[in-house]
Write a protein that holds these residues in place. Sequence first.
Motif, PDB file in Angstrom:
ATOM      1  N   GLY A  68       0.843  -1.189   0.000  1.00 28.49           N
ATOM      2  CA  GLY A  68       0.000   0.000   0.000  1.00 28.49           C
ATOM      3  C   GLY A  68       0.878   1.239   0.000  1.00 28.49           C
ATOM      4  O   GLY A  68       2.085   1.165   0.267  1.00 28.49           O
ATOM      5  N   GLN A  88      -5.324   1.997   1.756  1.00 28.46           N
ATOM      6  CA  GLN A  88      -5.565   0.872   0.842  1.00 28.46           C
ATOM      7  C   GLN A  88      -4.434  -0.131   1.018  1.00 28.46           C
ATOM      8  O   GLN A  88      -3.477  -0.165   0.249  1.00 28.46           O
ATOM      9  CB  GLN A  88      -5.666   1.337  -0.616  1.00 28.46           C
ATOM     10  N   ARG A  89      -4.558  -0.984   2.030  1.00 25.53           N
ATOM     11  CA  ARG A  89      -3.503  -1.941   2.389  1.00 25.53           C
ATOM     12  C   ARG A  89      -3.883  -3.315   1.845  1.00 25.53           C
ATOM     13  O   ARG A  89      -4.942  -3.854   2.131  1.00 25.53           O
ATOM     14  CB  ARG A  89      -3.306  -1.960   3.901  1.00 25.53           C
ATOM     15  N   LEU A  90      -2.975  -3.882   1.073  1.00 18.50           N
ATOM     16  CA  LEU A  90      -3.252  -5.109   0.325  1.00 18.50           C
ATOM     17  C   LEU A  90      -2.935  -6.362   1.137  1.00 18.50           C
ATOM     18  O   LEU A  90      -1.899  -6.445   1.809  1.00 18.50           O
ATOM     19  CB  LEU A  90      -2.411  -5.111  -0.955  1.00 18.50           C
ATOM     20  N   SER A  91      -3.839  -7.344   1.034  1.00 14.94           N
ATOM     21  CA  SER A  91      -3.572  -8.711   1.494  1.00 14.94           C
ATOM     22  C   SER A  91      -3.741  -9.640   0.291  1.00 14.94           C
ATOM     23  O   SER A  91      -4.671  -9.476  -0.509  1.00 14.94           O
ATOM     24  CB  SER A  91      -4.541  -9.124   2.601  1.00 14.94           C
ATOM     25  N   THR A 145      -2.493  -2.431  -9.461  1.00 16.35           N
ATOM     26  CA  THR A 145      -1.973  -3.663  -8.867  1.00 16.35           C
ATOM     27  C   THR A 145      -1.920  -4.730  -9.951  1.00 16.35           C
ATOM     28  O   THR A 145      -2.954  -5.034 -10.572  1.00 16.35           O
ATOM     29  CB  THR A 145      -2.873  -4.134  -7.708  1.00 16.35           C
ATOM     30  N   SER A 160      -7.463  -8.635  -1.280  1.00 14.99           N
ATOM     31  CA  SER A 160      -8.351  -7.821  -0.449  1.00 14.99           C
ATOM     32  C   SER A 160      -7.572  -6.618   0.058  1.00 14.99           C
ATOM     33  O   SER A 160      -6.344  -6.658   0.208  1.00 14.99           O
ATOM     34  CB  SER A 160      -8.927  -8.630   0.716  1.00 14.99           C
ATOM     35  N   TRP A 161      -8.307  -5.553   0.282  1.00 13.05           N
ATOM     36  CA  TRP A 161      -7.711  -4.313   0.783  1.00 13.05           C
ATOM     37  C   TRP A 161      -8.501  -3.850   2.001  1.00 13.05           C
ATOM     38  O   TRP A 161      -9.723  -4.077   2.094  1.00 13.05           O
ATOM     39  CB  TRP A 161      -7.760  -3.215  -0.278  1.00 13.05           C
ATOM     40  N   HIS A 162      -7.804  -3.193   2.880  1.00  8.42           N
ATOM     41  CA  HIS A 162      -8.483  -2.629   4.042  1.00  8.42           C
ATOM     42  C   HIS A 162      -7.804  -1.331   4.429  1.00  8.42           C
ATOM     43  O   HIS A 162      -6.658  -1.062   4.032  1.00  8.42           O
ATOM     44  CB  HIS A 162      -8.482  -3.611   5.215  1.00  8.42           C
ATOM     45  N   ARG A 227     -13.283  -3.234   4.331  1.00  6.46           N
ATOM     46  CA  ARG A 227     -12.532  -4.286   3.640  1.00  6.46           C
ATOM     47  C   ARG A 227     -13.181  -4.498   2.285  1.00  6.46           C
ATOM     48  O   ARG A 227     -14.412  -4.541   2.181  1.00  6.46           O
ATOM     49  CB  ARG A 227     -12.481  -5.582   4.435  1.00  6.46           C
TER      50      ARG A 227
END
Length: 730
Positions: A68, A88-91, A145, A160-162, A227
């Motif tokens: 992110g 917007q932190r990516l998993s 991405t 997923s992003w949160h 999320r």
Amino acid sequence: MLTCLLLCAAGLAGPGPADFEDLLPYAGTPTAMESRDANGNLRPGAVYVDAGAWHGFHLPDSPAYYGGFTGPLFIAQEYSLYLSDGLQRLSLQDADTGQARELASATGIHIYSRPDGLFQQFDWGDLSLTLGLSYSDQRSAIVTTKLHNLSPGAQSWRLSWHGQPFNQHPELPQYSLIASQSLEGDSIRWRFNPIRDPWRILLSDAEYELGFDTHVTLSREGKFGYRASTEALPLEAGESVSLMATHRYFHTAQESRDYLGRDWSRVAKGLQQNRQRWRQRLQGLSGSEPVAYRALAVKSMLTLVHNWRSPAGAIHHDAVTPSVTYKWFNGVWAWDSWKQVVALSHFDTALAKGNLLAMFDYQFDADDPVRPQDAGGLPDAVFYNQDGERGGSGGNWNERNGKPPLAAWAVWELYSRTQDLALLRLMYPKLKAYHEWWYRNRDHDHNGLVEYGANLHSAHVKEGRLDVAAVIQAAAWESGMDNAPRFDAGADLRVWENRDAAGKLLGYSLSQESVDLNSYLYAEKQFLARMAQRLTLAVEAAHWLAQAQTLGGQIRSRMFDEASGFFYDLRLTDGGPQLLTSAGKGVEGWIPLWAGVASPAQARRMIAQDLHPQSFATRVPFPSVGADGPNFAPRQYWRGPVWLDQAWFALQGLDRYGYRREARSLATQLVEQAQGALGDASIRENYDPLTGEGLHASNFSWSAAVFLLIYERWLKEHDAAGTGSQPKID
């Protein structure tokens, strides 16, 4: 570490964005809505903003934030704050096994910046992940991405992003930032509460929008968090998939409704245009000078672009502010603008013109409801909000004073780059009115030598009486050299009322005729003469040149001290006019050389006696006060630090009087000794002349402008001799 790989061999088109990496320190994670260092600079340091947007981002500085871009920063009309540590932190999850792929486990990790964006690359051997953040327009930052299957078999991934916004300012618990959160389709929108705190936060009905170009399942996390999850994304061997997300910040709901850039084809086109715009900006850098000098030029461009704000509120044209990271500098100042326009004209003439017009949008005229007596004059600074006298609610808008007359110089330099005769037709009458304002409102004794002063303003009246201290403060601001020794209050420094022939009060002057102000006006007369000639106004051109000749004689004969061999302000006392030698030599004494008004003998004497390390040739040359003077203080704003605009004027003065080798040597010394200029540090407002340490505001526009001009004039290999045209010396 500064990385700048120049891949341009002879015969290629020139460098592009990929040739310049990590020019500024973008890495960092905000920890609160506002956190500042001792100088008032927002932490973390440099922030990436492009396209005139009012929001920006950082690179992650720890594995916890990989995937992110930290922030965003957003400008609450006049104050830069942070919305989140990472919105917007990516998993990344293997859709077949349910196992998470930790980004920090990648065998190859490259996190870097380029002029056209911020980037992250992760490689595991069987899979690569690439993220990029660039801007598609003045309201949209786009996060791309991309997943690439490097294995011989099929894969399936779920992304997923949160993120969670900050809702409370650490020092303002009475305010909550977020009014509401809505999840609509594939986007999340946060609406902000209206907050009208004129010195900390200014918001109306602002909103922030995060949207995805693919279907995502949205859910709430925490009070205002979210999320967003994709379906399983299958990838055959060698196959890639790219997803985009938009980050948009709007000052008002109406601005959001009027926005036209939400369709994804427009986004893709905007990204392509912005990449091309950066490539075009960099085309003039394909010389053979040292790599570090070219990197400094690009870092300077970046700093100016990061401080570019597109029209919003009372700012009606694209303009460059002094510093997006300094608390008080998210407005547009007059003399900052003139210097910025000159530098911008080298790589973005449209932005240069916008910056010029953003100030002239507010040129006073005879029908002005607040200050008709200042017809032709300009405000000191304009912001998103006008002040109370204009019916606004802002505290930073300033009409108490003007700023030094360098607008004609800026217009001429822009015209020289564009040959846009329509620009001259538009600006020439405006510049004439501005020039004449100085002589009508700031020449108390009508002798042709002008004084700094102040406008009629409520801030200059206290309990029904003139506040002399406030007027002196505004006059010092008008000079731009706020606390310079020559403006120290004393028994012989007075405030005069300036009146028209009918006795109407127009404004105020100090009892001091300033050498820099009159030298600027001397140069302006010559620039106006050039414009008049281009516009076939021969009589007016001759008029300006005749005026310049008369003024030049006054400056040379009345403002040069034969005993010390230097130019000074002239203090007007009961005992008669006295050169202000007691304050010591100030860098303003070099302006007559830039303007070409000094006689060759005067210039020769100054250069011979004052270009040594104990005076003005310090480690970083041209301190604001001579190092051997009684008031020299190397870290106190205008009492010693090196301001690059004044250093530039002095260097150009050496150059125009034939001391090209000395000018180039000192220019090179300046960029090599100013701390971090040739590294990845932010460009500072000013520098300690003895140590080179960067001082005060970070990411400062006019310093960046001057570094770029120094590069163009003296550091580029093709211009090593320092040639170029300037106004003719009398």
